[in-house]
Write a protein that holds these residues in place. Structure first.
Motif, PDB file in Angstrom:
ATOM      1  N   GLN A  17      10.098   6.274   0.020  1.00 20.47           N
ATOM      2  CA  GLN A  17      10.163   4.906  -0.490  1.00 20.47           C
ATOM      3  C   GLN A  17      10.920   3.991   0.467  1.00 20.47           C
ATOM      4  N   LEU A  20       8.671   3.308   3.421  1.00 22.79           N
ATOM      5  CA  LEU A  20       7.592   2.402   3.036  1.00 22.79           C
ATOM      6  C   LEU A  20       8.086   0.960   2.969  1.00 22.79           C
ATOM      7  N   GLN A  21       9.271   0.757   2.411  1.00 21.71           N
ATOM      8  CA  GLN A  21       9.810  -0.603   2.297  1.00 21.71           C
ATOM      9  C   GLN A  21      10.085  -1.206   3.670  1.00 21.71           C
ATOM     10  N   VAL A  29       2.642  -2.546   7.023  1.00 21.36           N
ATOM     11  CA  VAL A  29       1.889  -2.024   5.873  1.00 21.36           C
ATOM     12  C   VAL A  29       1.823  -3.126   4.830  1.00 21.36           C
ATOM     13  N   ARG A  31       0.491  -4.152   0.714  1.00 23.55           N
ATOM     14  CA  ARG A  31       0.051  -3.622  -0.586  1.00 23.55           C
ATOM     15  C   ARG A  31      -1.234  -4.326  -0.974  1.00 23.55           C
ATOM     16  N   TYR A  49      -1.742   0.961  -0.797  1.00 20.26           N
ATOM     17  CA  TYR A  49      -1.279   0.307   0.420  1.00 20.26           C
ATOM     18  C   TYR A  49      -2.236   0.632   1.568  1.00 20.26           C
TER      19      TYR A  49
END
Length: 390
Positions: A17, A20-21, A29, A31, A49
């Motif tokens: 996580q 990803l952030q 990336v 969403r 994503y």
């Protein structure tokens, strides 16, 4: 807390996580689909994503290719779900362990070969837009060529319900596009168990299997042109269980059939008097288990021969020169399981290459490679990365 068998062993949920952030924050990336969760709602959705254009261009500039990607070998391929389609944790189950070993043999066979579509990126977008009405951007990104392995899903917390193979990209594309599939740059053929579940039931009832197991008598008032709707309703009746009546399936209309849903459903039930006891029994998932064993046996035969065999539930795709081998193996495995042979028909569609914008042969010089169709470049990359076929 014990780690889930469905989670990756090489990274924690928190680390994933956080990473990803960071990728989202730097614009690498994006969403594409939001998520929602209703504890007692009819459905939930996981957020989705995708790599941004900046990330994709950066990877391409550094020589990256989708052909170099593989799913992690340790990813759990045997999945058990409950009645609500939630993943169920399970311990050391011998059946699951054996199925996992066989699955690894199948996935090794699949990853030893490169599977692609013989169309340019622009042609793929146009074809998918024409078939699905999707927007060009969405159509171009809907085939994940890195998804070249399969997993099995068992249902209702029962190892004898479901078990079908899922996950490979060619399973999710429209059937009209499968004729363009190439294996290692070569044309392919798809052979289909026509009317598989009906054929299984005929064999289980020790009856002769009709050439078309879904064929209805003319007295029903149903037309052969409605075969797809008949097949879907037949299988929906097998999957249905509980009180009440099966509701109209998607695609049904009184205008198209000339009868009400109740009349249409009754016509199908009355056309199969020797099989009607199975309607409303929920036997469909048990038949899926049997057809998953059949698919597994067929693919393992090809794995031993070092040939690629792509599963699409009740059909398989191989190099066109292997059509007779595939037909023979499908027939013999069906006979081994059900005691019948030669009673299943096959729908065969030969793969074809979409004409490119030029008829000039491609020379494998650096200059020519840059203008070669994407599928040619991916095949070259696959071979260059040491993943060439045996």
């Amino acid at each position: 807390m014990k780690q889930s068998r469905y989670g990756p062993s090489f990274i924690s949920a928190r680390s994933f996580q956080d990473a990803l952030q960071i990728l989202i924050g730097t614009g690498l990336v994006i969403r594409t689909t939001g998520a929602w969760y209703e504890p007692h709602g009819p459905s939930n959705r996981t957020a989705r994503y995708q790599a941004s254009e900046a990330l994709l261009h950066g990877l391409l500039r550094n020589g990256a290719s989708v052909a170099a990607l593989r799913r992690h070998r340790a990813a759990e391929g045997i999945r058990l779900k409950d009645q609500n389609k939630k993943l169920v944790e399970y311990g050391n189950i011998q059946f699951a362990d054996d199925a996992r070993d066989r699955l690894q043999d199948i996935n090794s066979m699949l990853t030893d070969h490169w599977v692609d579509l013989a169309v340019s990126d622009d042609q793929l977008s146009r074809l998918k837009s024409a078939i699905n009405g999707d927007d060009k951007e969405g159509a171009a990104k809907s085939s994940d060529f890195a998804a070249r392995t399969v997993h099995r899903v068992f249902n209702n917390s029962d190892w004898e319900q479901g078990g079908r193979f899922y996950g490979a990209w060619w399973m999710g594309i429209p059937s009209e596009l499968r004729r363009y599939i190439l294996i290692d740059g070569k044309r392919t053929v798809e052979v289909d168990y026509s009317g598989l579940h009906a054929a299984m039931l005929y064999a289980m009832e020790r009856m002769d299997i009709p050439e078309d197991p879904y064929a209805l008598s003319s007295s029903t008032g149903l037309r052969r042109s409605q075969r797809k709707l008949i097949k879907r309703t037949f299988n929906a009746l097998l999957n249905f269980s509980g009180n009440g009546h099966l509701q109209p399936i998607e695609g049904f209309s009184e205008e198209a059939t000339g009868m009400s849903w109740i009349e249409f459903r009754a016509s199908i039930i009355s056309s199969f008097p020797n099989l009607s006891k199975h309607f409303g029994s929920g036997i469909g998932l048990k038949l899926q288990y049997k057809d998953s064993l059949l698919a597994e046996a067929v693919m393992l035969k090809f794995a031993k021969m070092n040939y690629a065999c792509l599963p699409v539930h009740d059909s398989f795709i191989v190099h066109q020169a292997l059509q007779d081998d595939l037909t023979e193996i499908m027939q013999s495995e069906f006979e081994k399981m059900f005691g019948k042979r030669g009673y299943v028909s096959f729908d065969i569609g030969l793969g074809e290459v979409v004409a490119s914008s030029t008829t000039k042969p491609i020379e494998w010089s650096p200059a020519e490679l840059e203008t070669a169709p994407g599928y040619e470049q991916r095949l070259r990359s696959f071979r260059r990365n040491g993943q060439s076929t045996k």
